[in-house]
Design a protein around this motif. Structure first.
Motif, PDB file in Angstrom:
ATOM      1  N   GLY A 149       0.844  -1.190   0.000  1.00  0.00           N
ATOM      2  CA  GLY A 149       0.000   0.000   0.000  1.00  0.00           C
ATOM      3  C   GLY A 149       0.884   1.247   0.000  1.00  0.00           C
ATOM      4  N   ASP A 204      -7.693   5.244   2.809  1.00  0.00           N
ATOM      5  CA  ASP A 204      -6.712   4.190   3.091  1.00  0.00           C
ATOM      6  C   ASP A 204      -7.404   3.112   3.925  1.00  0.00           C
ATOM      7  N   SER A 213      -1.141  -6.888   3.208  1.00  0.00           N
ATOM      8  CA  SER A 213      -0.189  -6.961   4.325  1.00  0.00           C
ATOM      9  C   SER A 213      -0.819  -7.338   5.660  1.00  0.00           C
TER      10      SER A 213
HETATM   11  C1  LIG Z   1      -2.330   3.292   7.590  1.00  0.00           C
HETATM   12  C2  LIG Z   1      -1.413   2.496   6.737  1.00  0.00           C
HETATM   13  N1  LIG Z   1      -1.500   2.605   5.415  1.00  0.00           N
HETATM   14  C3  LIG Z   1      -0.696   1.922   4.591  1.00  0.00           C
HETATM   15  C4  LIG Z   1       0.257   1.057   5.097  1.00  0.00           C
HETATM   16  C5  LIG Z   1       1.121   0.338   4.099  1.00  0.00           C
HETATM   17  O1  LIG Z   1       1.186  -1.009   4.277  1.00  0.00           O
HETATM   18  P1  LIG Z   1       1.891  -1.919   3.170  1.00  0.00           P
HETATM   19  O2  LIG Z   1       2.845  -1.085   2.418  1.00  0.00           O
HETATM   20  O3  LIG Z   1       2.552  -3.012   3.932  1.00  0.00           O
HETATM   21  O4  LIG Z   1       0.775  -2.425   2.289  1.00  0.00           O
HETATM   22  C6  LIG Z   1       0.402   0.919   6.485  1.00  0.00           C
HETATM   23  C7  LIG Z   1       1.454   0.063   7.061  1.00  0.00           C
HETATM   24  O5  LIG Z   1       1.839   0.149   8.195  1.00  0.00           O
HETATM   25  C8  LIG Z   1      -0.470   1.638   7.334  1.00  0.00           C
HETATM   26  O6  LIG Z   1      -0.410   1.520   8.653  1.00  0.00           O
END
Ligand SMILES: Cc1ncc(COP(=O)(O)O)c(C=O)c1O
Length: 402
Positions: free
Chosen positions: A102, A206, A240
């Motif tokens: 993400g 998000d 994730s």
């Molecule tokens: C609020 C939020 N958005 C996005 C992410 C991105 O996660 P990832 O890059 O592992 O998909 C995180 C990861 O800690 C998060 O806490």
């Protein structure tokens, strides 16, 4: 002449403090100190076996080459199905982008849409990376403070006051990192009204913690609540957290074709594509059975209750019990300022967290890292036993503050 290789861009951003706390806890452990790390933002559960098997199968089938920049077709199809099944959201294939987490998807989205000086409204407390990503894209993070009394959620009135002609995005994160707070359908509907009045503004939703919710809370995402504005909403999600796949690095977004195309352009000139093997693992995650998520959530809920109850018994600490994610965000404001411990003044939340690591051997992240002074974040993605031990150590450490 002295060489100066480091760009002003890098100098203007901070390293992630959550990663810093996790590294510090690891370092102290390696030196033999008994430290319980409650800093990491990842589930302690292993990736389910059917997902690992799908990755092994992909390797054996030779799915080990470059892929389309923003994801293989099968995965994009599965993401469209997911949006329809879970969120009643209809996206076409060319409205989907897959990235290395993400985080990369958000990064691409901001780089693809922000011009120098554009503003992004970020409610605080926020996920540590949002402001710095905006700065890297040469935008201006506009921080909007929320209060514990309103469970750290923004209101339409607050948003209205921050909108300018330069506003490009508002970021809404529910369930939230670091607070675990969730927005109800009515609250999202209300916030969505900002798009009626300001046609130049978009919202990034998000949803990465979508599936980690408790107490019968029904998750909803903004684009399904105000479908008339779907083209101005960027919905971010990923595998994730719900599927315990933080190391696999797969995240995705649904947005207008125009934005998705621009994000792919950036990705094609940076990482080329997210890992081919991980994409097939994510495909299985989205299409396979999901019973384990409910089981994991039951364990998380028990842990949330354990740690919140102990924290609320600690002298000077208090916390609301949130309905999502795997974090709590207690206030430590009564224990900082002029209070001392071990002869040292605990001037702020960072000093308090330093004290906890030194005195109690518990690593947590100061609220100021998330733009909210006087608080700290506990990640309860660890065993019940360790949480009880850590909670009791925090309780003893708080008693010593005078
Ligand atoms: C609020 C939020 N958005 C996005 C992410 C991105 O996660 P990832 O890059 O592992 O998909 C995180 C990861 O800690 C998060 O806490």
């Amino acid at each position: 002449m002295k060489y100066n290789f480091i760009s002003d861009r890098v100098k203007s951003i901070k390293p992630s403090q959550t990663i810093a706390v996790t590294s510090k806890a690891r370092e102290l452990k390696e030196l033999g100190k008994d430290v319980i790390g409650l800093g990491a933002g990842e589930p302690d559960f292993d990736t389910p076996i059917h997902i690992k098997d799908a990755a092994i199968k992909a390797i054996k089938e030779g799915k080990t080459k470059y892929t389309a920049a923003d994801g293989v077709l099968e995965l994009k199809e599965a993401i469209c199905e997911k949006f329809l099944r879970d969120n009643q959201l209809g996206y076409d294939i060319d409205e989907i982008s897959v990235g290395a987490g993400g985080k990369q998807v958000l990064f691409n989205a901001l780089l693809a849409t922000i011009d120098k000086g554009d503003e992004v409204i970020i409610p605080a407390p926020y996920w540590v990376s949002y402001p710095d990503m905006v700065v890297i894209a040469e935008g201006i993070p506009v921080i909007l403070e929320t209060s514990k009394e309103n469970n750290f959620k923004v209101t339409l009135e607050q948003l209205k006051k921050k909108i300018t002609l330069k506003t490009k995005w508002i970021i809404i994160n529910s369930p939230s990192n670091p607070t675990g707070s969730v927005y109800s359908i009515d609250e999202l509907k209300e916030i969505g009204k900002i798009l009626d009045e300001h046609p130049h503004v978009g919202i990034i939703s998000d949803d990465i913690y979508e599936k980690i919710v408790y107490d019968n809370f029904q998750f909803s995402t903004l684009a399904s609540i105000i479908p008339q504005h779907k083209n101005r909403i960027l919905t971010v999600n990923g595998v994730s957290k719900a599927y315990s796949m933080t190391g696999w690095r797969i995240g995705y977004a649904g947005a207008s074709k125009e934005i998705i195309k621009s994000m792919a352009k950036i990705q094609s000139q940076s990482t080329t594509n997210p890992s081919s093997v991980s994409q097939y693992a994510a495909l299985e995650a989205l299409q396979g059975e999901e019973d384990f998520i409910e089981k994991n959530n039951q364990m998380f809920k028990k842990r949330r209750d354990i740690i919140s109850d102990i924290i609320n018994q600690c002298k000077g600490l208090s916390v609301n019990k949130p309905k999502g994610a795997f974090y709590i965000f207690p206030s430590c404001s009564e224990l900082i300022g002029s209070k001392t411990a071990n002869g040292i003044v605990l001037k702020d939340d960072s000093a308090f967290c330093e004290y906890l690591i030194e005195e109690a051997g518990v690593a947590v992240v100061p609220g100021s890292a998330f733009g909210k002074k006087g608080y700290f974040r506990i990640s309860y993605a660890t065993s019940d036993e360790l949480l009880i031990k850590a909670g009791n150590r925090i309780k003893d450490a708080c008693k010593k503050i005078t």
